[in-house]
Structure formats: structure tokens, C-alpha cells
Write an enzyme that holds these catalytic residues in place. Sequence first.
Site, short mmCIF file in Angstrom:
data_model
loop_
_atom_site.label_atom_id
_atom_site.label_comp_id
_atom_site.label_asym_id
_atom_site.label_seq_id
_atom_site.Cartn_x
_atom_site.Cartn_y
_atom_site.Cartn_z
N ARG A 102 -27.88 44.19 70.28
CA ARG A 102 -26.55 44.48 70.84
C ARG A 102 -26.72 44.63 72.35
NH1 ARG A 102 -21.96 48.74 69.03
NH2 ARG A 102 -21.63 46.97 67.65
N HIS A 129 -18.68 39.11 68.45
CA HIS A 129 -19.14 40.13 67.49
C HIS A 129 -19.13 39.52 66.08
CE1 HIS A 129 -20.19 43.91 65.97
NE2 HIS A 129 -19.11 44.63 66.21
N GLN A 132 -19.20 41.68 62.73
CA GLN A 132 -17.94 42.36 62.43
C GLN A 132 -16.96 41.42 61.76
OE1 GLN A 132 -16.97 45.76 63.12
NE2 GLN A 132 -15.39 45.08 61.69
N ASP A 220 -8.00 45.96 68.64
CA ASP A 220 -9.25 46.55 69.13
C ASP A 220 -8.91 47.35 70.39
OD1 ASP A 220 -11.95 47.11 69.57
OD2 ASP A 220 -12.42 45.14 70.39
N CYS A 260 -11.89 47.15 63.88
CA CYS A 260 -13.35 47.17 63.83
C CYS A 260 -13.91 48.58 64.03
CB CYS A 260 -13.92 46.22 64.87
SG CYS A 260 -13.47 46.63 66.57
N ARG A 288 -19.36 46.01 56.49
CA ARG A 288 -20.39 45.66 57.47
C ARG A 288 -21.76 45.65 56.79
NH1 ARG A 288 -19.68 46.57 62.91
NH2 ARG A 288 -21.68 45.49 63.03
N1 NVA Z 1 -14.50 45.41 71.88
C1 NVA Z 1 -15.26 46.57 71.52
C2 NVA Z 1 -15.75 46.45 70.12
C3 NVA Z 1 -16.54 47.62 69.62
C4 NVA Z 1 -17.07 47.45 68.24
C5 NVA Z 1 -16.41 46.76 72.49
O1 NVA Z 1 -17.05 45.76 72.85
O2 NVA Z 1 -16.65 47.88 72.93
N1 CP Z 2 -17.43 48.05 64.91
C1 CP Z 2 -18.65 48.32 65.43
O1 CP Z 2 -19.42 47.43 65.78
O2 CP Z 2 -18.94 49.64 65.46
P1 CP Z 2 -20.15 50.32 66.25
O3 CP Z 2 -19.91 50.10 67.72
O4 CP Z 2 -20.11 51.75 65.85
O5 CP Z 2 -21.43 49.66 65.83
#
Ligand code: NVA
Ligand code: CP
Length: 302
Positions: A102, A129, A132, A220, A260, A288
Site C-alpha cells: 500500500r 484499489h 477493494q 468514498d 469502502c 475483503r
Molecule cells: N480513497 C481513500 C480510500 C481508503 C480505503 C483513500 O485513498 O484514502
Molecule cells: N477500505 C480499506 O482499504 O480500508 P483500510 O484503509 O482500513 O485498509
Amino acid sequence: MKHLLKLSDLTDKEILEILNLADQLKYERKHNIAHRHLEGKTLGMIFQKSSTRTRVSFETGMYQLGGQALFLSNRDLQIGRGEPVQDTARVLSRYLDGIMIRTFEQKEVEDLAKYGSIPVINGLTDYCHPCQILADLMTIREYKGSFKGLKACFVGDGNNMANSLIVGCLKVGMSFALACPKGYEPCEDILQFAKNYGDKFTMTTDIMTAAKDADVLLTDVWASMGQEEEKAKREKAFAGYQINDAVMSVAHKDALVLHCLPAHREEEITEKVFEAHAKEIFEEAENRLHAQKAVMVKLMKG
Ligand code: NVA
Ligand code: CP
């Protein structure tokens, strides 16, 4: 399929195969049927951003498959002190059987795959992502039976979630309507991809038009990880880009609402709509685990 870097790399068939295996693994877990497909294998999990779901679902998923997972924060890895990703990839490939990462830049994930020799899984970048969205598709099919004739509507930022949802939903045969403010559209290559699907993809600034007759509504946060400094500016730009009762009233009566998570109540979604749809939102979070286990089995079973 050697990696999961972004959904557009996968064939439509590969996506459906992952979803089918995910359903099977979910069934087996519910019925206490062991599925130790990755006995003796190790997944390294590199995190340059926070996570609740991704970390815990990958770690427990790996354990349930008979393997183990290592949490590797960039605060501890030499990568955080500037060791090149090319070298990290070649070193980790000699210890591990797979890497989940990540991070911010998609290029870092692609480079890890390019220079390493083990499967790489994208656990979120600024661009996409994919894990997800596999869970989202699994949840949609679980509730609706199939994807045929379904309309998905995403309200909000043209961010990593929107980019991946557009690709995933169109690939499995759904139509997709995006409502986002000017200046916050998805990436250009995603819009190009969507063009291949003709009028199955629409983009508008008008939420009600996008949400009309939708079978699934998704949203989101307005400011993603790494955009904390833009918070105030984004609150202005996204005001009104919210899933609320008015939006729900133009969607299908039995429409699903997915998120998500983490969610910001009274920003992109009202508390009322969130709680009314908590059942499917938390099923989505659970999925997930199953979807990622399917990905790991496909990539790492060998
Ligand atoms: N768009 C959000 C998704 C988190 C799972 C982010 O990148 O922070
Ligand atoms: N939706 C998601 O990816 O959650 P986290 O940021 O908690 O991993």
C-alpha cells in the site's frame, strides 16, 4: 495472471474466476472446511499509509490459508530511508512468496513487480484499489444474484476508488454512472478505457441524474490519504456530493449502498443512509477477506 497491480490488467474471465473462488472460500470458512492452500508460504505486507481492513484481512487471510504474513511498515524498512524499490524487490523476492503493498505512487507497485520475481498485490495506491473493488463486486453479486442489467452509481471524488470501480463494474457487465464535481474527474486513461463501453459509462456533475434508477450506490471520502492539506478546499468542492435520502429516492427501491470505509458521516454519506445500509456495508468489509484470499491462492499457490 502473475500479479494484481490494477484491474485493467486482468481479463474479464480472470475477475470472475477470483470472485467464484472467493465465494467458495467464504462458504468453506462458514462451514469450518479447512483450506490450507498456502501452507509454509509467507506474504510480506508493505504499508506506507494507514490501514485497518487491508492489513487485518490480509494477515488473517494468510493465516487461514496455512501461511503467515509479515507487517512491514515503511518507518522500519530501509525503503523509508531511500533504499531503491528495485533493490528491495530483489531482496524480498528471495525471502517471501508474495508481496502486498500500500503506497502512494502506482509506479512503485509496478516497479516492485518489474524488478522482483514473486507476485505483487496492490493494496491501494493513489491511482487504484483493486482488492477493494473485488470485494465490492463479490458483495454486489451476493445480494443481486448476477451483474446482468445492473447500474452502479458512484458519487464523489474521481479518486482511486472511482478509477477502479469504473474498470471493475464495466468489465463484469454493469453500467456505470459517475457524479463528480468539475476538476475532480477520474484519471484520463480510465476515461479512455470507459469509452470502449459506449453509453454504459456516463459522467456528470449532477448527482440526481447519475443516481436515477441505480441498483448500487457507492461513495468514498472527499479527501483521501495524502490529501489532508486539501481538506478545507475539498469540503467546499464536494459540498452536496452526498448519498442522502433525496439521492436514495431516485435510485431503485432495493438499491444497495456500499462504502469502502472508513466513512465520514454527514460528509459523503448521511448517518441515516449509512446505518440503513450497514448490513451490506459490513458484508462488503468482510468480503475483503474472502476476495483477497482468492487472489493470494490464484497468485501464490504455485
Ligand atoms: N480513497 C481513500 C480510500 C481508503 C480505503 C483513500 O485513498 O484514502
Ligand atoms: N477500505 C480499506 O482499504 O480500508 P483500510 O484503509 O482500513 O485498509
